[in-house]
Design an enzyme around this catalytic site. Structure first.
Site, PDB file in Angstrom:
ATOM      1  N   GLY A   1       0.836  -1.207   0.000  1.00  0.00           N
ATOM      2  CA  GLY A   1       0.000   0.000   0.000  1.00  0.00           C
ATOM      3  C   GLY A   1       0.863   1.246   0.000  1.00  0.00           C
TER       4      GLY A   1
ATOM      5  NE  ARG B   1      -2.484  -4.343  -1.688  1.00  0.00           N
ATOM      6  CZ  ARG B   1      -2.115  -3.740  -0.549  1.00  0.00           C
ATOM      7  NH1 ARG B   1      -1.264  -4.338   0.278  1.00  0.00           N
ATOM      8  NH2 ARG B   1      -2.595  -2.545  -0.224  1.00  0.00           N
TER       9      ARG B   1
ATOM     10  NE  ARG C   1      -8.728  -3.847   6.616  1.00  0.00           N
ATOM     11  CZ  ARG C   1      -8.576  -3.857   5.303  1.00  0.00           C
ATOM     12  NH1 ARG C   1      -7.714  -4.687   4.746  1.00  0.00           N
ATOM     13  NH2 ARG C   1      -9.250  -3.023   4.549  1.00  0.00           N
TER      14      ARG C   1
ATOM     15  CG  ASP D   1       0.704  -2.117  11.981  1.00  0.00           C
ATOM     16  OD1 ASP D   1      -0.320  -2.752  11.668  1.00  0.00           O
ATOM     17  OD2 ASP D   1       1.604  -1.831  11.160  1.00  0.00           O
TER      18      ASP D   1
ATOM     19  CB  THR E   1       3.039   0.159   8.003  1.00  0.00           C
ATOM     20  OG1 THR E   1       1.678   0.104   8.445  1.00  0.00           O
ATOM     21  CG2 THR E   1       3.930   0.284   9.227  1.00  0.00           C
TER      22      THR E   1
ATOM     23  CG  ASP F   1      -2.302   0.603   9.386  1.00  0.00           C
ATOM     24  OD1 ASP F   1      -2.186  -0.239   8.476  1.00  0.00           O
ATOM     25  OD2 ASP F   1      -3.279   1.353   9.501  1.00  0.00           O
TER      26      ASP F   1
ATOM     27  CD  GLU G   1      -9.624  -0.282   7.975  1.00  0.00           C
ATOM     28  OE1 GLU G   1      -8.501   0.227   7.815  1.00  0.00           O
ATOM     29  OE2 GLU G   1     -10.292  -0.764   7.053  1.00  0.00           O
TER      30      GLU G   1
ATOM     31  CG  HIS H   1      -8.677   3.940  -0.456  1.00  0.00           C
ATOM     32  ND1 HIS H   1      -7.544   3.151  -0.391  1.00  0.00           N
ATOM     33  CD2 HIS H   1      -9.709   3.084  -0.625  1.00  0.00           C
ATOM     34  CE1 HIS H   1      -7.887   1.877  -0.535  1.00  0.00           C
ATOM     35  NE2 HIS H   1      -9.190   1.814  -0.674  1.00  0.00           N
ATOM     36  CG  LEU H   2     -10.907  10.865   1.566  1.00  0.00           C
ATOM     37  CD1 LEU H   2     -11.961  11.545   2.416  1.00  0.00           C
ATOM     38  CD2 LEU H   2     -10.393  11.822   0.512  1.00  0.00           C
ATOM     39  CD  GLN H   3      -8.444   7.341   7.430  1.00  0.00           C
ATOM     40  OE1 GLN H   3      -8.145   7.181   8.594  1.00  0.00           O
ATOM     41  NE2 GLN H   3      -9.314   6.549   6.805  1.00  0.00           N
ATOM     42  NE  ARG H   4      -3.873   2.610   1.798  1.00  0.00           N
ATOM     43  CZ  ARG H   4      -3.052   1.971   2.634  1.00  0.00           C
ATOM     44  NH1 ARG H   4      -1.908   2.513   2.969  1.00  0.00           N
ATOM     45  NH2 ARG H   4      -3.386   0.813   3.139  1.00  0.00           N
TER      46      ARG H   4
ATOM     47  CG  ASP I   1       4.053  -7.178   7.642  1.00  0.00           C
ATOM     48  OD1 ASP I   1       3.411  -7.487   8.656  1.00  0.00           O
ATOM     49  OD2 ASP I   1       3.508  -6.879   6.568  1.00  0.00           O
TER      50      ASP I   1
END
Lengths: 349, 349, 349, 349
Positions: free
Chosen positions: A14, A79, A179, A137, A133, A135, A230, A279-282, A110
């Site tokens: 991503g 991917r 997630r 995380d 990432t 996230d 989410e 997806h706005l957040q990306r 990862d």
């Protein structure tokens, strides 16, 4: 360390705001400080399994000077995972040779870094990893680039929704990315003064949520904002209970934000709506923080290439960017620790 | 014209950025230029049927000076329509008397202004209307406040999605507000350089859409952005065809953006995602344009109150704010004319 | 009308957000709707007197598709005026021929359009004009593109300064663009709820200004914001009175904002600072409003080229973009009319 | 530790985005988690020497819930230092008693915290400090709140100036905050891809600067951006050389940006302008990062109050907020280390 001549770079998985900052820093430092040549390999690992005409993208200083402001990645992504099919890893190694790439910088999550690790271990591929990432995380590194931008976008969205929630005396439930770990939601909930923040690490307490809004309503504030990851889950029974029959007679299940919204409305009687940020957040231009952080990651990766620190990845530890073993990339997901969630709870209400 | 002493103000229906600008301008001009007293009536027409303790809100100059920057409305709102139930209009008139309100400024969409019109006609209520609709679909006025802000928010969202769409070589379908008229979507599609813009006024041509993205893909750009109004429809058969069965065995129907996204992916083979912007478009601080426009509306409404132009509403005609009969508020929906859509089509591709 | 084959475009004078929108719309419409060829001529009229290797810039649809979001102009600019030196106009006409340009679109302010007019009159040059001025002071057209963006930037700056002014109990005087007309300042002052707005059209009343802040201070608000156009003047005597001697023993004169700030501080005793916004107001991405307006200007210019409406310029009249004679470009400066200033005065305090 | 009943809070010195975040977090945690009472003391140390009617400001949870988004400080500020005049420290201690304040949270820069330290040492005042400086130049703490916001504002300004610089083929020199340390300038220069960044820690090399722009000009890019800290100095001789005589016959000295701009233009022949960002960098809503950081500082300060950690201040070390001795507040200025400047130099050009 073999003498490095040509450095290849790819971005997998991503996208995250700041990727171009890493690409830029690696390119400019490799060229200006070390005299290496840099090429981009477009579309992640796919570039080395299924190369196209535009796969190899020579990168010069002036090609990348102003990409820092751009979200996304000029190198595209995929991917694709070479280790999914037998014989593919060998193809990758061979293709790197054919492209004359002496050192590879792999920027990704990862999955991408896991592949980089295995290529290094199995074939001695000269690779440096850079974690990515949105996230935040990855255990291996304190803060990932793109995280601050995602938090800022989600915070701004919740701030925007506040005025409309207040005017209409509604509760609005906002679904934020996350997630497996609730970092973005935790950050945005804290920064936007959301009345309740829910993350996957903590089971939602529906009674607590309802009572917060009942208390607010009693004091004349019949409205509020909920930030929910989410990845927050409720029982299947609960989700089905809140499904509705659509105008065509189909039963329609909602996502977590929509389902929670219905539950809140039914428990409190306050009109409740939901918004999914998705997806706005990306996207979009990285924040200044992410531009600087991604630049620092890239500078250290270039240095690692020059030093021949193969099989390592760059990582932020405190205030320093260091290198650690690529194996750390696939460590446990870094979840929001309980004390940080408790800190956020201070502001629920 | 009876001598005006106390001016009441209410905002009804959905909120729009700029409402506070109107409230502020009416208040400051009535007080400073004319010496009238101003009170807010909280929660739209409900305030006059079901008053609460905080319904009447005295408004002074310093109470409103800095609300211009705030989205939403400090007077709250409701969708209550007194003409829905017999006897309610009379209650409204009586309550206005009890509150000592000599003149009423009603800010709202066609419902709110329709009620204002009828109260004026049936009871001689001294009322001035100010039109409000984020959708810009009131025939009576050239541009409504809040429209520019909604277009700006949608434009910014599509711009943000561009970088991620390009990096991942995807098409992203963005659902923008606009149930009956496509003004916001038209504006945002134009301002964001979307590759395709679809509005309710024009039936979508799925062949045209697919061929645009196939052509882009052939030239190496396997990605793009589609802006589509929430009010665009496709046949029921088409919608059902694209429903999917969820993990619980329920058939799930998507919205227009989601359904279109599936169709585009299936026709072109390009990975396609969708985003629904929803309530984000209503919220947050108004743009400078909307702050100025709403202020101008409010100033003219205050003047109309002072002049006793009862039964009128303020409207923008070209560059002037004028007053027209309140009956114009419930005229036909103003849809995007064909020539403006054709202008937008120049940029599809 | 000669059959148009090749359309040349240039941008002259200062830049304004939206120039690229015009360039894009002219290019895409000429190519897609009419089948013309389009070339950019870099650096304004200088391109035709002193061409360089990169002067002629062929423009294709995909070259311009995404320049809409960019401020500035991809065609560069210059303040060169061919009519300043004898023989230069002839050189321009000859160079246009050598470049094979059949029709010229000149985008610029009154200087650029004045030249276009004269070339048309003197030599029959097939030229269409498009007005550009961030100051919105061209009589010929109701609103110029770039104006909304400049107002938005100035408004945002004043909003930012409010919090710091309030915290420190200071008055901050903000110098906004506008040498001959106060449109940007009027707009930003209105949209930012500045306590006082001063424009070149109206002589500042220092007593009024001081008393506003004294009154605010009495009621506990010892702070405020002043928006002042750079073109506001005070007497030489007054300016000199407020000069100060610097650490090197030099007498230093301030600009209007700095001088006013000193005067306000000395009259009211409230600590006062100043900020000059300068070139910030010209830059950055255009607002959605300006992207749409500039696009509409460009579309009509392309149409005018196709129709052979030589010697005309596009202009906004109410809601329509029409063509008018190029002579209107050099009409009187359009200043802020008294009634609009009085409207703004309602909010002083 | 005496049993804490009433917590007083004050903010001293210049403002920084995030102050309200600290105030909010201290208030909400003290009340909700510990049951303490919180009052604000308006206008810094002046509140305890020269109290006014509104000096003591009771703070409840709902008073502060939404101030997180606001720049500035709801407690106002002053540059008053009680240790400047004999007898004043005693007055402060006495006033704290009269106000019934058991514990004081002092939020400010080295002056404010220096006073806090001395009151603790001289009188045993129960005080906790929270560091504040937009310049990020306190050795005691890794990152101060407000810094990220200032960097973001400066970055955004430089990004805006890029388009106009490029269109007009100019160099623009931007003066950024930073008198003693170049952190904000370093960050903004890095994040905005400025072509040259100059900070007080490093003597400017005018030859290097000129040659960068000459090289850019040779390759067709006759423009660029320079970010320079206000605290960068050049010799008096140099400054005077570049002074100019104004229209009234006065010699006018410029600031560092203006002077550098003249020097660059004279050496390279490229038109050069300058912009001074000034107070814009202090204002407006804090970034999400600063809202979170300031919140974390405030939570730890509340905890320190409850624990009775008098004479301590909160500080960020790596990822943890800890307490350290207040004496560290007046340690050496933390300047930009050489390796970080060298990292930035990689991108000059």
């Amino acid at each position: 360390m073999a003498e490095v001549k040509r450095v290849g770079m790819l971005t997998g998985g991503g996208d995250a705001p700041g990727l171009n900052g890493v690409i830029r820093a690696v390119t400019m430092k490799c060229i200006e400080d070390y005299g290496h040549e840099v090429v981009g390999l477009k579309r992640g690992w796919k570039s080395l399994l299924d190369p196209e005409q535009d796969t190899v993208m020579p990168l010069g200083v002036e090609d990348v000077r102003y990409i820092l402001q751009e979200g996304g990645t000029i190198l595209g992504s995929s991917r694709t995972n070479p280790y999914k099919k037998e014989g593919d890893p060998e193809k990758v190694v061979k293709q790197l040779e054919e492209f004359g790439v002496d050192a590879l910088v792999a920027i990704g999550g990862d999955d991408t870094l896991g592949v980089a690790k295995r290529l290094h271990d199995d074939f001695g591929t000269q690779v440096i990893g850079c974690p990515k990432t949105i996230d935040n995380d990855l255990s291996a590194t304190d803060t990932t680039f793109g995280y601050d931008t995602a938090v800022s976008i989600a915070t701004d969205a919740i701030d925007k929704l506040r005025t409309t929630a207040k005017s209409h005396e509604r509760v609005v439930v906002v679904e934020v990315m996350g997630r497996h770990a609730g970092w973005i939601t935790w950050g945005a909930g804290l920064a936007s003064a959301a009345n309740v923040t829910l993350i996957p690490e903590v089971e939602p307490d529906l009674d607590q949520i309802a009572s917060i809004f009942e208390k607010r309503a009693k004091s004349g504030e019949k409205w509020g904002l909920v930030a929910v990851s989410e990845g927050v889950t409720l029982s299947e029974e609960f989700m089905t209970q809140n499904a509705e029959t659509d105008e065509f007679g189909h039963v329609r299940l909602g996502g977590i934000a929509e389902t929670l919204a219905k539950e809140i409305e039914s428990r409190t009687g306050i009109e409740t709506r939901h918004v999914v940020l998705g997806h706005l957040q990306r996207g979009g231009t990285p924040t200044a923080y992410d531009r600087i952080l991604s630049t620092r990651y890239g500078l250290r990766a270039a240095e690692a290439v020059n030093n021949g620190e193969w099989g390592k990845m760059v990582a932020l530890r405190g205030n320093e960017i260091v290198t650690v073993d690529l194996s750390e990339a696939t460590d446990e997901t870094k979840t929001v620790p309980n004390d940080l969630y408790k800190a956020a709870e201070t502001f629920f209400g």
